[in-house]
Write an enzyme that holds these catalytic residues in place. Structure first.
Site, PDB file in Angstrom:
ATOM      1  N   TRP A 136       0.837  -1.189   0.000  1.00 55.93           N
ATOM      2  CA  TRP A 136       0.000   0.000   0.000  1.00 55.93           C
ATOM      3  C   TRP A 136       0.888   1.262   0.000  1.00 55.93           C
ATOM      4  CZ3 TRP A 136      -0.650   4.083   3.470  1.00 55.93           C
ATOM      5  CH2 TRP A 136      -1.707   4.955   3.147  1.00 55.93           C
ATOM      6  N   ASP A 191     -16.455  11.831  -1.866  1.00 50.71           N
ATOM      7  CA  ASP A 191     -15.814  10.563  -1.503  1.00 50.71           C
ATOM      8  C   ASP A 191     -16.570   9.866  -0.379  1.00 50.71           C
ATOM      9  OD1 ASP A 191     -13.417   8.663  -0.860  1.00 50.71           O
ATOM     10  OD2 ASP A 191     -12.718   9.821  -2.578  1.00 50.71           O
ATOM     11  N   LYS A 200     -16.537   6.795  -8.524  1.00 47.99           N
ATOM     12  CA  LYS A 200     -15.252   6.241  -8.059  1.00 47.99           C
ATOM     13  C   LYS A 200     -15.586   4.933  -7.354  1.00 47.99           C
ATOM     14  CE  LYS A 200     -11.401   7.338  -4.893  1.00 47.99           C
ATOM     15  NZ  LYS A 200     -10.821   8.380  -4.012  1.00 47.99           N
ATOM     16  N   ASP A 206     -14.439   1.917  -5.350  1.00 49.77           N
ATOM     17  CA  ASP A 206     -13.319   1.551  -4.481  1.00 49.77           C
ATOM     18  C   ASP A 206     -13.411   0.078  -4.078  1.00 49.77           C
ATOM     19  OD1 ASP A 206     -11.057   1.962  -2.988  1.00 49.77           O
ATOM     20  OD2 ASP A 206     -11.867   3.668  -1.866  1.00 49.77           O
ATOM     21  N   CYS A 207     -12.332  -0.450  -3.564  1.00 49.19           N
ATOM     22  CA  CYS A 207     -12.284  -1.862  -3.158  1.00 49.19           C
ATOM     23  C   CYS A 207     -11.092  -2.000  -2.225  1.00 49.19           C
ATOM     24  CB  CYS A 207     -12.103  -2.716  -4.409  1.00 49.19           C
ATOM     25  SG  CYS A 207     -11.494  -4.373  -4.124  1.00 49.19           S
ATOM     26  N   ASN A 208     -11.358  -1.874  -0.925  1.00 44.74           N
ATOM     27  CA  ASN A 208     -10.226  -1.763  -0.001  1.00 44.74           C
ATOM     28  C   ASN A 208      -9.833  -3.033   0.729  1.00 44.74           C
ATOM     29  OD1 ASN A 208      -9.265   1.113   0.022  1.00 44.74           O
ATOM     30  ND2 ASN A 208     -11.475   1.399   0.201  1.00 44.74           N
ATOM     31  N   ASP A 261      -2.514   5.359  -3.373  1.00 44.26           N
ATOM     32  CA  ASP A 261      -2.933   6.370  -2.400  1.00 44.26           C
ATOM     33  C   ASP A 261      -1.775   7.313  -2.103  1.00 44.26           C
ATOM     34  OD1 ASP A 261      -5.528   5.695  -2.154  1.00 44.26           O
ATOM     35  OD2 ASP A 261      -5.339   4.590  -0.283  1.00 44.26           O
TER      36      ASP A 261
END
Ligand code: DGJ
EC number: 3.2.1.22
Length: 734
Positions: A192, A359, A473, A475-477, A547
């Protein structure tokens, strides 16, 4: 009609060749504009790769290539298979391994037939059928060739007519074979906020594998993208190199095996790890695509070819345009309400961007999403923060003069959520083991059609209620821990299908979404660049590379991504990360798809003026950055500074980006930079653009040079510690 005729004559020719000369060797050249991959049957009717490289002028001579090798001690014809089976005579790493319905584990694949389809003026598809002579199992190899771009897209399909399902233990997309003196592999590793660190290694005897087992994403530790140089490490302008990648948004494995002849075997596909896949009789399994391009003129040409292909054939709206935006993530995190947001819309307008992107943090009521530990899965606006809902925000943004976009992370759930309370069976977990979280969240089971409906429904609902929503957007965390599917278990399906069916489930959702909303721009985000691949980019217009938005880090990161993905696809935002001045941060963001993630109201008057001017400047050069040819001129890993340039296809305009990456005494551009891609015979004016208010350029304004001078003698952008980033614009002068 013309192409149809061509297709039928090609088909007849190839069928005739197959039946008339069944006992003779069949040679199958698969040619791009410049290169060839050639397959040939041996005396046992096994197929082998007999040539890979620059194409020959006389295709008839391919048949003579194998005779030039003296490597046949019994293993040739096994190592060189374009799809190595397992359990019979091959003892090397297989491309496919199965257990038949009767429990037998042997597989042999013999050549049956092939055909060549002309899909259009530029694209042909060679289809080769292989069959086991004992069991009714068939593998079909597909090689889709993009002639002008020199790109090959390769996949296979597997089917059988046994009495009951077979189990596939390994089912690769591609199996290639190279005979060269040396193999130098550049692959990537990281984590990350430190993605895409290159590692170059000379491949020696044995197997080197790149793989991931994360479930929801290909990359975090290593991506399925690599550069493979033959004979010696390729440079930007010299040497033989293959750029390869797998179009698959989940677990992958790419094996590089140097065999006992010192030839290289490459096997790429879905990671077989914990992924035994049963296949019903009569059903077909299609593997993901492996994509590669080869150049004997260095990495620059190879990546320009890949970019051309990606923009034209793969990335959604790859030849279109993109929206500049202001994102509130780093400006507010979870702490916002309607008043704050409407203020930010006005800031977006003041800055001059096209869109405001809201966001994370806008949803959840029983468990409000005020941090990353709650609310994920409950996609209803938080009534306290947004009492008038998203619809109101879309309208307010429009009133302020910007479009409105929104963040979602639809595949995930916080245990602290109503969704989790209602549907624990939708969550991937092992109920008998303690839950283990990645960013306080778990992954929804996309192998389950009900979950697919739910995920589609989140987006569909947003679009239905807010038809003016202009950007997503996605996302996929989290990664998948404790991989187990309640759905597969309940429906008595093999639980080992989960990793694969998760990704197929995701594609089903995206297919439905794009059928209904074909063009809305969507950013693919995975807490960084963990999910970018050329299957996902069929559905997404852009991706979030990392990020880590520290611009100094970004120079290196964007440089590496640039080998594989064109600038129009990577979202590069100006943020407060790092210690670099605003000009440097902005100039770095400008070499991709620019956005902002800052508090506009905190900018000094000069910073604001500079930023407004930068947005304007970006709009004036973005056509060249998005659609032009990229030349990497000075490598930041080997020099004090980085330099890269984009040239439009007509060679009339160019933008050159230069960034100082060293703070040692006297660091800078001491010698001229040799430009690339210009027409040597034309004249170009060179001027520095995007200067900070009040700063004067160290470069004489609008000097004119020939392309020959700029590429042969070179030009000094004057990068030093007083001028840490310099953008030059070149325009043809008639
Ligand atoms: C991770 C993303 O990379 C960030 O940009 C931001 O969207 C956060 N997730 C939100 O949770």
């Amino acid at each position: 009609m013309k192409s149809l005729n061509r297709f039928f004559s090609a088909l007849l020719l190839s069928l005739a060749a197959t039946s008339l000369f069944a006992q003779q060797k069949v040679t199958i050249p698969i040619e791009t504009g410049r290169n060839a991959l050639v397959l040939q049957t041996d005396k046992n009717n096994r197929l082998n790769i007999v040539y890979f490289g620059r194409k020959l002028t006389q295709p008839g001579e391919y048949a003579s290539v194998p005779g030039q090798y003296r490597q046949d001690d019994g293993n040739a014809g096994i190592y060189a298979s374009p799809y190595t089976p397992s359990g019979t005579v091959s003892l090397s790493e297989p491309a496919i391994r199965v257990t038949h319905a009767d429990g037998n584990t042997s597989l042999e694949l013999l050549y049956q037939s092939h055909e060549v389809q002309q899909l259009n003026d530029n694209v042909t598809q060679t289809i080769i059928r292989l069959k086991d002579p004992v069991y009714p199992v068939e593998v079909t190899l597909f090689y889709k060739v993009y002639r002008k771009e020199n790109v090959v897209e390769q996949w296979s399909t597997i089917r059988h007519q046994e009495k009951a399902p077979i189990v596939m233990h390994k089912y690769a997309s591609a199996n290639l074979y190279f005979a060269a003196g040396q193999y130098h592999l550049t692959h990537y590793h990281g984590g990350w906020a430190r993605e895409m660190n290159p590692e170059t290694t000379q491949l020696k005897a044995g197997i080197l594998s790149l793989d991931s087992k994360l479930g929801t994403r290909a990359n975090l530790f290593q991506p399925p993208t690599f550069q493979l140089s033959f004979n010696k490490p390729a440079t930007e302008d010299e040497g033989e190199v293959l750029l390869g990648t797998l179009g698959w948004s989940g677990n992958f494995k790419i094996d590089f095996e140097v065999d006992s002849y010192d030839n290289l075997r490459l096997i790429a596909g879905i990671n077989p790890h914990a992924s035994e896949y049963p296949l019903e009789p009569g059903k077909e399994f299609k593997t993901p695509s492996f994509l590669f391009t080869y150049s004997d003129k260095g990495k620059g040409e190879a990546s320009r070819n890949l970019h051309d292909w990606a923009r034209k054939y793969r990335v959604l709206e790859g030849e279109g345009s993109r929206l500049t935006l202001l994102n509130n993530w780093e400006a507010t995190y979870f702490d916002f309400d309607e008043t704050k947001l409407t203020g930010l819309f006005a800031d977006g307008k003041k800055l001059g961007v096209d869109l405001f992107l809201l966001d994370d943090g806008w949803f959840g009521n029983k468990y409000p999403r005020n941090g990353d530990n709650a609310g994920l899965g409950d996609w209803k606006e938080n009534a306290k923060k947004l009492p008038h809902g998203i619809g109101y925000l879309v309208k307010e943004a429009q009133k302020a003069g910007v479009k409105f976009g929104i963040w979602v992370e639809p595949e995930m759930v916080n245990p602290k959520s109503e969704l989790y309370e209602k549907h624990p069976d939708w969550v991937i977990r092992q109920p008998e083991r303690p839950e283990h979280y990645f960013r306080n969240q778990l992954v929804l089971d996309l192998s389950n059609p009900q979950v697919q409906d739910f995920v589609f429904g989140i987006l569909d609902d947003l679009f239905t209620k807010n038809p003016d929503l202009a950007f997503i957007k996605w996302d996929c965390n989290a990664v998948i821990y404790n991989a187990q599917s309640e759905y597969l278990k309940k429906t008595k399906q093999a639980e080992s299908k989960l990793y694969v069916d998760y990704v197929f489930g995701l594609y089903k959702v995206l297919d439905r979404l794009r059928a209904k909303y074909p063009k809305v721009p969507m950013m693919l985000c995975s807490g960084g660049g963990g999910r970018v691949d050329y299957e996902a980019l069929k559905y997404f217009t852009e991706f979030w590379p990392s990020d880590n938005t520290d611009p100094l880090e970004r120079v290196f990161l964007q440089w590496e991504y640039s080998y594989f993905f064109p600038a129009i696809t990577h979202c590069d935002h100006v943020t407060d990360w790092g210690k670099q001045p605003l000009k440097f941060r902005t100039d770095v963001a400008m070499m991709g798809k620019m956005g902002y993630d800052i508090v506009v109201s905190h900018l000094s008057p000069d910073d604001l003026k500079f930023s407004q001017q930068s947005v304007e400047t970006y709009k004036s050069i973005s056509d060249v950055v998005w659609h032009g040819d990229l030349y990497r001129l000075v490598n930041p890993r080997e020099n004090d500074f980085a330099s890269l340039m984009f040239v439009n296809k007509q060679k009339t305009r160019s933008v050159v980006f230069n960034y100082l990456v060293s703070n040692r005494y006297g660091a800078g551009s001491k010698i001229p930079v040799k430009f690339g891609g210009l027409d040597p015979a034309r004249k170009y004016s060179v001027k520095e653009i995007n200067l900070y208010p009040g700063k004067r350029s160290a470069i004489a304004s609008e000097s004119v040079f020939t392309g020959d001078f700029l590429m042969t003698a070179g030009f000094n952008p004057v990068v030093n510690n007083g001028r840490t980033s310099v953008i030059l614009e070149l325009n043809e002068v008639k």
